[in-house]
Motif scaffolding. Structure first.
Motif, PDB file in Angstrom:
ATOM      1  N   ALA A  29       0.802  -1.233   0.000  1.00 52.75           N
ATOM      2  CA  ALA A  29       0.000   0.000   0.000  1.00 52.75           C
ATOM      3  C   ALA A  29       0.830   1.276   0.000  1.00 52.75           C
ATOM      4  O   ALA A  29       0.405   2.290  -0.560  1.00 52.75           O
ATOM      5  CB  ALA A  29      -0.925   0.008   1.212  1.00 52.75           C
ATOM      6  N   ILE A  30       2.013   1.248   0.621  1.00 51.40           N
ATOM      7  CA  ILE A  30       2.797   2.474   0.779  1.00 51.40           C
ATOM      8  C   ILE A  30       4.130   2.321   0.047  1.00 51.40           C
ATOM      9  O   ILE A  30       5.010   1.594   0.492  1.00 51.40           O
ATOM     10  CB  ILE A  30       3.054   2.784   2.268  1.00 51.40           C
ATOM     11  N   PRO A  31       4.304   3.000  -1.075  1.00 45.79           N
ATOM     12  CA  PRO A  31       5.509   2.801  -1.880  1.00 45.79           C
ATOM     13  C   PRO A  31       6.756   3.443  -1.274  1.00 45.79           C
ATOM     14  O   PRO A  31       6.681   4.435  -0.537  1.00 45.79           O
ATOM     15  CB  PRO A  31       5.160   3.479  -3.213  1.00 45.79           C
ATOM     16  N   PHE A  32       7.881   2.847  -1.584  1.00 47.40           N
ATOM     17  CA  PHE A  32       9.181   3.431  -1.301  1.00 47.40           C
ATOM     18  C   PHE A  32       9.476   4.395  -2.447  1.00 47.40           C
ATOM     19  O   PHE A  32       9.576   3.977  -3.601  1.00 47.40           O
ATOM     20  CB  PHE A  32      10.230   2.308  -1.238  1.00 47.40           C
ATOM     21  N   GLU A  33       9.589   5.686  -2.150  1.00 49.98           N
ATOM     22  CA  GLU A  33       9.795   6.657  -3.243  1.00 49.98           C
ATOM     23  C   GLU A  33      10.487   7.909  -2.717  1.00 49.98           C
ATOM     24  O   GLU A  33      10.433   8.212  -1.528  1.00 49.98           O
ATOM     25  CB  GLU A  33       8.458   6.998  -3.915  1.00 49.98           C
ATOM     26  N   ASN A  34      11.135   8.628  -3.643  1.00 41.76           N
ATOM     27  CA  ASN A  34      11.979   9.763  -3.262  1.00 41.76           C
ATOM     28  C   ASN A  34      11.522  11.086  -3.857  1.00 41.76           C
ATOM     29  O   ASN A  34      12.312  12.034  -3.956  1.00 41.76           O
ATOM     30  CB  ASN A  34      13.426   9.498  -3.678  1.00 41.76           C
ATOM     31  N   LEU A  35      10.261  11.202  -4.266  1.00 38.58           N
ATOM     32  CA  LEU A  35       9.797  12.418  -4.925  1.00 38.58           C
ATOM     33  C   LEU A  35       9.924  13.634  -4.010  1.00 38.58           C
ATOM     34  O   LEU A  35      10.290  14.731  -4.451  1.00 38.58           O
ATOM     35  CB  LEU A  35       8.348  12.251  -5.393  1.00 38.58           C
ATOM     36  N   CYS A  36       9.625  13.449  -2.740  1.00 35.51           N
ATOM     37  CA  CYS A  36       9.731  14.553  -1.790  1.00 35.51           C
ATOM     38  C   CYS A  36      11.191  14.968  -1.622  1.00 35.51           C
ATOM     39  O   CYS A  36      11.507  16.155  -1.508  1.00 35.51           O
ATOM     40  CB  CYS A  36       9.127  14.147  -0.454  1.00 35.51           C
TER      41      CYS A  36
END
Length: 261
Positions: free
Chosen positions: A35-42
């Motif tokens: 449900a909660i992706p690992f991501e670096n957009l922030c």
């Protein structure tokens, strides 16, 4: 006051009445990873904000974004703690095979130690595509999980007293180091992770401040989205698609539920 218990359960699709115990933590970790992706957009936006309970709840549970290790394990830690589990946040240093050594950013991986009935376990939902999806005992026991084999080895290093080792399914034939971690000096409060966030955001050798990276892990595989490709592993089969910026935005929404500007 943040009702983390209600909000977290809603985010991952967990029954509001289900008790949280060591025995059902595997299912909770699977739901969380899906449900909660690992991501670096922030991180790419240069977000300078302090890391604390309010900011984590806003980012992960209100805005329904993903995040990096300090975000994902931070909010999971708060949820487990609110449900009465004996947990501590700890720091680690990720091993980078391409460098034949640990990340130059040092102790910039956050994970969780769970204490249960006199035994200790490593719990991690923020390690990208390398998630155990299970609590890993600190006694050295090797465990088989949907994503591969994992174990914790006790050994002193410059970054702590243990190593997480793994053999990812369909990817590794031999054991390899995931990261070293320090179990004896837990993080005292959530704000102490702000410095880690600052390093990951600003360090010239950080792996997460240059190009977008979105990862999701499921029980039968994983998917990785970058600005130029979309790679999926499912039941041992891998497919890779070259993409452009328009396709990137479409896939980010379709598979990670993230709106990319």
């Amino acid at each position: 006051m943040n009702d983390i218990n209600v909000l977290f359960r809603k985010r991952i699709g967990l029954n509001s009445k289900e008790p949280i115990t060591l025995e059902n933590l595997a299912g909770i970790l699977e739901l969380t990873a899906s449900a909660i992706p690992f991501e670096n957009l922030c991180t790419l936006s240069g977000d300078p904000g302090e890391l604390n309970e309010d900011s984590l709840v806003d980012k992960i549970l209100h805005r329904n974004e993903g995040g990096l290790c300090y975000d994902l394990n931070g909010v999971l830690y708060l949820f487990l703690k609110e449900n009465g589990l004996d947990v501590q946040l700890i720091l680690g240093a990720v091993y980078v095979p391409e460098l034949n050594g640990f990340s130059p950013t040092g102790l910039t991986h956050a994970a969780i130690i769970l204490n249960d009935d006199g035994k200790r376990y490593l719990v991690d939902t923020g390690f990208g595509g390398n998630l155990p999806l299970r609590p890993v005992p600190l006694d050295g026991s090797e465990i088989m999980t949907p994503t591969g084999e994992f174990r914790v080895r006790k050994e002193e290093s410059e970054f702590g007293d243990y190593f997480l080792e793994m053999k990812l399914k369909h990817k590794d034939t031999d054991w390899r180091i995931g990261y070293a971690f320090e179990s004896r000096q837990p993080v005292e409060n959530m704000g102490d992770l702000t410095e880690m966030k600052k390093i990951i955001t600003e360090h010239p050798q950080s792996a997460f401040n240059k190009k977008p990276l979105l990862t999701r892990v499921t029980a039968n595989g994983s998917m990785v989205l970058t600005e130029s490709s979309f790679t999926r592993w499912k039941d041992g089969q891998v497919t890779k698609e070259e993409i452009d910026s328009s396709k990137f935005k479409q896939l980010a929404k379709e598979h990670y539920n993230l709106d990319v500007k």
